[in-house]
Design a protein around this motif. Sequence first.
Motif, PDB file in Angstrom:
ATOM      1  N   UNK A   1      61.829  60.500   6.007  1.00  0.00           N
ATOM      2  CA  UNK A   1      61.873  59.804   7.288  1.00  0.00           C
ATOM      3  C   UNK A   1      60.963  60.511   8.295  1.00  0.00           C
ATOM      4  N   UNK A   2      60.455  59.734   9.233  1.00  0.00           N
ATOM      5  CA  UNK A   2      59.441  60.294  10.125  1.00  0.00           C
ATOM      6  C   UNK A   2      59.786  60.032  11.588  1.00  0.00           C
ATOM      7  N   UNK A   3      59.627  61.073  12.404  1.00  0.00           N
ATOM      8  CA  UNK A   3      59.796  60.990  13.858  1.00  0.00           C
ATOM      9  C   UNK A   3      58.439  61.160  14.519  1.00  0.00           C
ATOM     10  N   UNK A   4      58.081  60.212  15.385  1.00  0.00           N
ATOM     11  CA  UNK A   4      56.888  60.355  16.224  1.00  0.00           C
ATOM     12  C   UNK A   4      57.347  60.881  17.571  1.00  0.00           C
ATOM     13  N   UNK A   5      56.806  62.014  17.970  1.00  0.00           N
ATOM     14  CA  UNK A   5      57.275  62.734  19.159  1.00  0.00           C
ATOM     15  C   UNK A   5      56.141  62.860  20.171  1.00  0.00           C
ATOM     16  N   UNK A   6      56.429  62.500  21.416  1.00  0.00           N
ATOM     17  CA  UNK A   6      55.430  62.505  22.477  1.00  0.00           C
ATOM     18  C   UNK A   6      55.892  63.431  23.601  1.00  0.00           C
ATOM     19  N   UNK A   7      55.246  64.578  23.722  1.00  0.00           N
ATOM     20  CA  UNK A   7      55.604  65.542  24.767  1.00  0.00           C
ATOM     21  C   UNK A   7      54.631  66.714  24.742  1.00  0.00           C
ATOM     22  N   UNK A   8      54.483  67.362  25.882  1.00  0.00           N
ATOM     23  CA  UNK A   8      53.659  68.563  25.953  1.00  0.00           C
ATOM     24  C   UNK A   8      54.360  69.772  25.348  1.00  0.00           C
ATOM     25  N   UNK A   9      53.590  70.601  24.683  1.00  0.00           N
ATOM     26  CA  UNK A   9      54.013  71.976  24.432  1.00  0.00           C
ATOM     27  C   UNK A   9      53.941  72.732  25.762  1.00  0.00           C
ATOM     28  N   UNK A  10      54.679  73.812  25.861  1.00  0.00           N
ATOM     29  CA  UNK A  10      54.693  74.573  27.105  1.00  0.00           C
ATOM     30  C   UNK A  10      54.779  76.056  26.812  1.00  0.00           C
ATOM     31  N   UNK A  11      54.416  76.824  27.812  1.00  0.00           N
ATOM     32  CA  UNK A  11      54.678  78.264  27.828  1.00  0.00           C
ATOM     33  C   UNK A  11      55.564  78.523  29.039  1.00  0.00           C
ATOM     34  N   UNK A  12      56.767  79.004  28.794  1.00  0.00           N
ATOM     35  CA  UNK A  12      57.755  79.194  29.858  1.00  0.00           C
ATOM     36  C   UNK A  12      58.011  80.672  30.114  1.00  0.00           C
ATOM     37  N   UNK A  13      58.094  81.012  31.388  1.00  0.00           N
ATOM     38  CA  UNK A  13      58.619  82.318  31.769  1.00  0.00           C
ATOM     39  C   UNK A  13      60.033  82.085  32.278  1.00  0.00           C
ATOM     40  N   UNK A  14      61.015  82.511  31.492  1.00  0.00           N
ATOM     41  CA  UNK A  14      62.421  82.265  31.797  1.00  0.00           C
ATOM     42  C   UNK A  14      63.016  83.524  32.420  1.00  0.00           C
TER      43      UNK A  14
END
Length: 289
Positions: A1-14
Motif C-alpha cells: 500500500x502506498x501513501x502520498x505525503x505532501x509537507x516540508x521537511x524541517x530543522x527544529x530547535x526545540x
Amino acid sequence: MKLALFSHCAIDTITINNQNYEQIGGAACYCGITAREFKFDVELFTKFGPDFPKQYLTDYKINFQNAESEKKTTKFRITIDGSDRTLNLENQCDLIEYDQINADCHLVSPIFHEISDDVFSKIKNDSKFLLVDPQGFLRQIDSKNNVILQKTNLDLSGVNAIKINPEEGKQIVDGTHDEMMLALQKKGIDYVLLTDKINVSLLVKNKIYSITLPNKQVRDTTGIGDIFCSAFCCTMIKENDFLWALCFAGGAAQAALESQNIGLQKIPRKGTIETNASYFYNLLKFRDL
C-alpha cells in the motif's frame, strides 16, 4: 500500500526547560516514518535545502523526487511548556512541486504555506482518500516571526478527513467544538477529528466517538499531531474501519508521549501502537448529535 505525503521537511530547535535540542522534523518526517511503521510505501513531496540530511529519509526507504532546493530547509524555533508550545519561523524553503501519483491515500500536512492553492486542488482531484491537517494553511507570522493563526477561506471540497485542534478550527468555522465539527462535516468531510490535548473526538454521520489519553507528564509534543494523522490514515486504508483508525491514532499519540523522547525518536513501534489501540477500543465512548 502506498501513501502520498505532501509537507516540508524541517530543522527544529526545540527548547525544553531552557535546554536546546536541534532536530530534523516537519510533518514530512513524522508522518512518513510513522507510515513506514505501518508497512506503507511512502512517496514524499517536499522541499529541503543542502543543510538537510537527506540520507535520513533514504535510510527509512522514504521515496522523494525533485525535493532538493538551493534555499535552506524550513526552520522553526520551538519552545515547549507542558502541553503548550510556541513557534518562531527562522527560514522558509521553496514551494512543493506537484507530480501526479497513484496512491492508496494522500496526506496533506503543510507546516508553513508550502502547498499552493493550485497544487492543493490537483491533489484533491487525484486522491482516493485524502486526510488534511490544515495547520500550515492557517499559520502566519507577526513582526517578530512568531507563528500565529489567522482565519482563512480554505477550500475543503474533495477532502475525506480532517484533523484540527480548537484553535485551528476557529480559523475555518465558528461555534462550539460540536458546532465546528458539524460545520466541517457540512463541507463534505466524512471524518472530522478534533484533538483537544488529551481529549480526542471523531464525528462520523450523526455520532461523535471519543477517547481520552491518560493524563501523564508530557515532555515534547512536537510531531504528535503528525504521528496521529499518519496512524489514522494508514489504519483507515488497511482496515476500512474508522473506530479502529481512531484507536490506532490515539494509541500512536499516547505511545509517542509516553516515550518521553525528543523529536523523531518518539515515533513509536507498531507493536506498542497496537497494544494501546486495543486498550482505547475497549474504552470508546459515543453520543448522538
